[in-house]
Enzyme design. Structure first.
Site, PDB file in Angstrom:
ATOM      1  N   LYS A 129       0.982  -1.252  -0.060  1.00 20.57           N
ATOM      2  CA  LYS A 129       0.165  -0.217  -0.072  1.00 20.57           C
ATOM      3  C   LYS A 129       0.848   1.177   0.120  1.00 20.57           C
ATOM      4  O   LYS A 129       1.779   1.435   0.747  1.00 20.57           O
ATOM      5  CB  LYS A 129      -0.808  -0.064   1.121  1.00 20.57           C
ATOM      6  CG  LYS A 129      -1.961   0.962   1.344  1.00 20.57           C
ATOM      7  CD  LYS A 129      -2.981   0.977   2.591  1.00 20.57           C
ATOM      8  CE  LYS A 129      -3.930   1.968   2.663  1.00 20.57           C
ATOM      9  NZ  LYS A 129      -4.814   1.728   3.803  1.00 20.57           N
TER      10      LYS A 129
ATOM     11  N   SER B 149      -9.606   1.534   2.816  1.00 17.73           N
ATOM     12  CA  SER B 149      -8.703   2.463   2.079  1.00 17.73           C
ATOM     13  C   SER B 149      -7.701   1.610   1.414  1.00 17.73           C
ATOM     14  O   SER B 149      -7.187   2.005   0.326  1.00 17.73           O
ATOM     15  CB  SER B 149      -8.255   3.394   3.110  1.00 17.73           C
ATOM     16  OG  SER B 149      -7.305   3.005   3.912  1.00 17.73           O
TER      17      SER B 149
ATOM     18  N   SER C 274      -9.845  -0.809   6.802  1.00 17.59           N
ATOM     19  CA  SER C 274      -9.275  -0.673   5.665  1.00 17.59           C
ATOM     20  C   SER C 274      -8.725  -1.937   5.174  1.00 17.59           C
ATOM     21  O   SER C 274      -8.178  -1.486   3.917  1.00 17.59           O
ATOM     22  CB  SER C 274      -8.210   0.537   5.557  1.00 17.59           C
ATOM     23  OG  SER C 274      -9.036   1.681   5.752  1.00 17.59           O
TER      24      SER C 274
END
EC number: 6.3.5.7
Length: 485
Positions: free
Chosen positions: A79, A154, A178
């Protein structure tokens, strides 16, 4: 069969048995990214040259008769808020456009030490604020199961990349769901460990008392492999616990005899999609057949968790993001008259709509006159939630709920309905507020879209979660489903 179809542990076996070269594995994923990522939009940066170079080094070690370590030759995608030395780290924000990390996060050090290969950086909601990955400043990421739908957020890029078979493993961060919610939307295994189980060093902060690095994978065994090798004490993050990290693969057993599982009534009320309710009830039946005892209970404080979470996380975000001011860090406006003008314009240009919303909310609840009414009260609610969970875990080994009240929604469907977007995290947020570990695993399909089952464990009892998740997975076929791209 194409190599990208295999799980991480299957690839590891083939590499160790010299059936395939590490370079072949890496190239298979790079080819897959080239083929499908124009549709999916998971990657912000692909480290092709670095990955191939590392693969050749590992193949050279094997040719000399040396053994690779635990993650030997396995690609992992990261990420874009977790620092990888020499790679961009933008948090999907214009505020950090062009920034390259000068150091590795602790979890990246551990992956590299175990001979894992960093494949690249994947998309996310800006500064990890969002539930759909629609808040990225750079691109939209689409759900591989239905390209008109969101992958969740996210960590949507992490989930989409694994689901699209562009990477066997991915790291995300989980502040309020997330990792788990994108795992549910994309039909994957996603774990948020106990707060303090993995180091936050090198992960750009959103909510410092909530953030935790998590893992996304195709199956439970892969998740156990990655978790075991990145968890543990780090003296650069004082919140990490000096508690031995077990070999989670030892807990991958089908038998659940003696395991007691609690079902909170509050997670099965209004707002839960009927197809999700049906899938969860069928999953509970499977766990019963595997020996688990299941009973309902009440957790009244859950009704206040979402409000407490948005107050606490936004307050922490407003503090953490204050450093990005165009003076010391972050984007600096080209059009300014004085220092104050730099602050205002740089932050206005650098931050997106959702980041601004949360910064403003956080600043408000921390301001004089409102601190007691909001922030202090939210901390009291947090303590109440923790105490309720602690009492519940005196009776149960685990708690089960849906991961999300609905399957993946359409791109654009909730972007202007803030309350509806926030409610998507209603079942994941309480776990984060309490700092507990939880995993989402696939437990069904509705209209071609995956559904997630959330398994919540006691503090540092990820072993119970792995046991229950593996037991369910071995009794069903949902983890074998793959989207057609």
């Amino acid at each position: 069969m194409e190599l990208y179809n295999l799980t991480a542990h299957e690839l590891k076996t083939k590499i160790d048995n010299k059936e395939v070269k590490v370079e072949e594995v890496v190239q298979s994923y790079l080819n897959r990214i080239e083929k499908v990522d124009s549709k999916v939009g998971a990657f912000l940066y692909t480290g092709s040259e670095e990955a191939i170079k590392k693969a050749k080094e590992l193949d050279n070690k094997i040719s000399k008769g040396e053994s690779l370590k635990a993650l030997g030759g396995i690609p992992v995608s990261i990420k874009d808020n977790i620092s990888v030395k020499g790679m961009q780290n933008t948090c999907a924000s214009k505020m950090l456009e062009g920034y390259k990390s000068p150091y590795d996060a602790h979890v990246i050090e551990k992956i590299k030490n175990e001979d894992g290969i960093i494949l690249g950086k994947v998309n996310m909601d800006e500064f990890a604020m969002g539930s759909s990955t629609e808040n990225s400043a750079y691109k939209k990421t689409r759900n591989p199961w239905d390209l008109d739908r969101v992958p969740g957020g996210s960590s949507g890029g992490s989930a989409a990349a694994v689901a699209a078979m562009e990477t066997p493993l991915a790291l995300g961060t989980d502040t309020g769901g997330s990792v788990r919610q994108p795992a549910a939307f994309c039909g994957l295994v996603g774990l948020k460990p106990t707060y303090g189980r993995t180091s936050r060093y090198g992960a750009i902060a959103f909510g410092s008392t909530l953030d935790q690095v998590g893992m996304l994978s195709k199956d439970v065994e892969d998740c156990a492999l990655l978790t075991k090798n990145i968890a543990g004490l780090d003296h650069r993050d004082f919140t990490t616990a000096d508690i031995k990290v077990p070999d989670y693969t030892q807990f991958l057993k089908k038998d659940l005899k003696g395991k007691k599982i609690g079902i909170p009534r509050e997670c099965f009320g209004e707002g839960l999609d009927e197809s999700v309710r049906k899938a969860i009830n069928e999953a509970l039946q499977v766990l019963k057949e595997n020996g688990a005892e299941i009973e309902e209970f009440s957790l009244p404080s859950l009704d206040y968790a979402l409000a407490a979470y948005y107050i606490i996380s936004s307050a922490e975000a407003s503090s953490n993001l204050a450093r990005f001011d165009g003076i010391r860090y972050g984007h600096r406006t080209k059009d300014y008259t004085d220092a104050v003008d730099i602050y205002f314009k740089s932050r206005d240009e650098g931050f997106g709509k959702e980041a601004k919303r949360r910064i403003m909310l956080g600043t408000y609840v921390l301001s004089e006159g409102y601190y007691d009414a909001y922030y202090k009260k939210a901390l009291k609610v947090r303590n109440l939630i923790k105490k309720e969970y602690e009492n519940v875990f005196k009776r149960y080994h685990a708690i089960i709920s849906p991961t999300s009240p609905t399957p993946a929604f359409k791109i654009g469907e909730k972007i202007n309905d803030i309350l509806a977007m926030y409610l998507i995290d209603a079942y994941t947020v309480p776990v984060s507020v309490a700092g507990l570990p939880a995993m989402s695993i696939p437990c069904g399909m509705v209209d071609g879209l995956p559904i997630g089952l959330q398994i919540i464990g006691n503090y540092y009892k990820e072993d119970d979660i792995f046991n229950i998740a593996y037991s369910y997975e071995q009794s069903t076929e949902w983890h074998k489903m793959k989207p057609q791209l």
